[in-house]
Design a protein around this motif. Structure first.
Motif: not given
Length: 547
Positions: A123, A129, A430, A465
């Protein structure tokens, strides 16, 4: 008709049944109002063609629920759940089905959903994250899963530990903590109780791990060790630890002792390693000796060359090795520290016989793998043994190119690093830019729709995500934080002024609080600001859930 959009209605009567010839008059109650929503025909329907679709009274076979139109307005017919069992930590909700999403990597292995419990999370910075990782390890701790942060490079996990009453182990400038990279750990206390075969087996594994560590550290200094160097290092370690005298008792050793043996070998050492003379031994091992000496007098002097002076509390739900104080010493110092911690934490957790499942978080693991081939091989070995050792390796990275930057194009390092993704059955992806989304699609075999989720939907809010379990279709998951978690996991706290504290700031206020979707513990019926449907949420035991 609505059903015609979902199934083939050939042969199924779809015309409206005619009114019965003799309608049953309903009794009146109260003020003369006629009752509504009551059947005007037999309870099991008319049995003539086109007059009733079922000869079975469904109300007798299944429970019947009544609700207002406001309550059932969000229901959608024929919608399947995401298929993930409701076992483990509730992390958020599936935006496609609206159902709660639960995480338990080892349970997924036992149920045959994945082949290994390891996870990899990608991410861009600011996409949620760290908060996703923190929420996962905190909530899994309620199920007996303990976590070791094997190198917190930016100090992002420290607020969580302090909120739990745990003091992280800080290494670096101004800290009195020291970690011996060659620490024996629990093996010293258990050595006398083992038989000779068990002693030999355990010691062989530890010495092999130490040999890989020291050669990897030498490689980080620009010297590529040979097989002869590895033999010499292994021999020195055997002599120093006391294995050569019949396994009577193990002695603690440090890197300076290894350097001293290499620089000033006695006759038994150079003869045992089949060198022709003392001078030949010194000349051959000069480069690896100098490389290891840099760990004693270089940027990491005093950190990994003295006996360990702390004990980890293995009863704590989370333990962390904070490396944020090392940032002033440069990227190479952090990479070497991550390598030492990776080897040390693997050995320490291997020897814990408490039966607990442990998550080992490898934050910015690409830094460690840039040290060379042996550093990459060490990470690869830890991932392959995770299931047998009851460990869950969690690799935290920004983008796939992190793995491709560990060596030259087409090198063995890059080849092994790319294969690490295959050793992580669960991938948490993500939001990413279009270019990085293309890279992930190529490396993970994402479909066009899944790729569009990464570069579109996941970029529109934090904590969104795409979760991929093996080759199953990706799930669009929204992480949900409680108000308490939202404050603890605030990784942007350092960017705000003193006056703009979590007590004053509110989500969406001038863009100052880019928090994950969250609800306050006392706010009933709060609407998700980043959700798809705006369905009501509630919090249970401090953890926000979606109904």
């Amino acid at each position: 008709m609505l059903l015609s959009q979902f199934t083939d209605l050939d042969g199924v009567p779809v015309r409206t049944p005619p009114e019965p010839e003799h309608a049953v008059e309903q009794p009146r109650r109260g003020r003369g109002r006629q009752r509504v929503n009551r059947p005007t025909g037999p309870r099991q329907g008319h049995r003539e063609p086109g007059r009733g679709w079922s000869a079975v009274d469904a109300s007798r076979r299944a429970p019947v629920y009544r609700a207002t139109t406001a309550q059932i307005g969000g229901l959608f017919p024929l919608l399947a759940s995401n298929g993930v069992p409701a076992v483990g930590a509730r992390l958020g909700y599936d935006t496609q089905s609206g159902g709660a999403f639960y995480v338990h990597p080892t349970e997924w292995v036992l149920r045959g959903m994945v082949t290994n419990p390891n996870l990899a999370i990608f991410g861009e910075p600011g996409r949620g994250k760290s908060s996703t990782v923190l929420a996962m390890i905190l909530r899994l701790s309620q199920f007996g899963v303990r976590t070791l942060i094997s190198g917190d490079v930016k100090g992002e996990y420290t607020p969580l530990l302090r909120a739990l009453g745990i003091t992280p182990i800080a290494l670096g400038r101004g800290s009195p903590r020291r970690l011996n990279a060659l620490d024996l750990g629990p093996i010293r206390g258990r050595w006398a109780g083992w038989g000779v075969e068990r002693q030999r087996e355990e010691l062989t594994g530890i010495l092999s791990r130490w040999t890989r560590l020291l050669t990897a550290l030498a490689e980080a200094q620009g010297y590529s060790p040979t097989v002869t160097d590895e033999l010499v290092i292994s021999t020195v370690l055997h002599r120093l630890v006391g294995a050569a005298d019949g396994y009577s008792e193990l002695r603690p050793i440090t890197i300076p002792q290894v350097v001293d043996q290499l620089a000033r070998p006695d006759d038994d050492l150079w003869q045992a390693t089949r060198f022709a003379s003392h001078r030949q031994f010194v000349d051959h091992t000069r480069q690896i000796t100098d490389a290891l000496s840099n760990l004693v007098v270089g940027p990491l002097a005093g950190l990994f060359d003295e006996p360990t002076n702390f004990d980890l509390d293995w009863d704590a739900p989370v333990q962390s090795m904070d490396l944020s104080l090392l940032r002033a010493r440069g990227d190479e110092a952090i990479a070497v520290a991550l390598t030492c911690l990776g080897s040390w934490s693997s050995m320490i957790t291997d020897l814990q016989d408490d039966g607990d499942v442990r998550i080992v978080v490898r934050d910015e693991v690409w830094r460690q793998m840039r040290l060379g081939l042996r550093a990459v091989q060490a990470v690869d070995s830890d991932l392959r043994l995770s299931r047998a050792e009851r460990k869950v390796q969690l690799l935290v990275m920004h983008k796939p190119s992190d793995l491709l930057s560990v060596g030259a194009v087409g090198s063995q390092e890059v080849s092994i690093a790319k294969d690490l993704l295959a050793l992580c059955s669960t991938r948490i992806l993500l939001g990413q830019s279009t270019r990085v989304g293309d890279e992930l699609a190529d490396e993970l075999g994402l479909s066009e729709r899944e790729q569009a989720v990464l570069t579109g939907w996941a970029m529109e809010g934090q904590g969104r995500a795409l979760w991929k379990l093996e080759n199953s279709p990706g799930m669009k998951i929204q992480t949900v934080l409680s108000a308490t978690e939202r404050t603890i996991f605030d990784t942007n706290a350092g960017l705000r002024t003193t006056s703009d504290t979590p007590d004053h700031a509110t989500p969406g206020a001038g863009g100052r609080r880019p928090w994950l979707v969250a609800v306050s513990d006392h706010a009933a019926g709060h609407t998700d600001p980043g959700g798809d449907t705006g369905a009501p949420t509630s919090s249970l035991n401090g953890t926000a859930t979606r109904r």
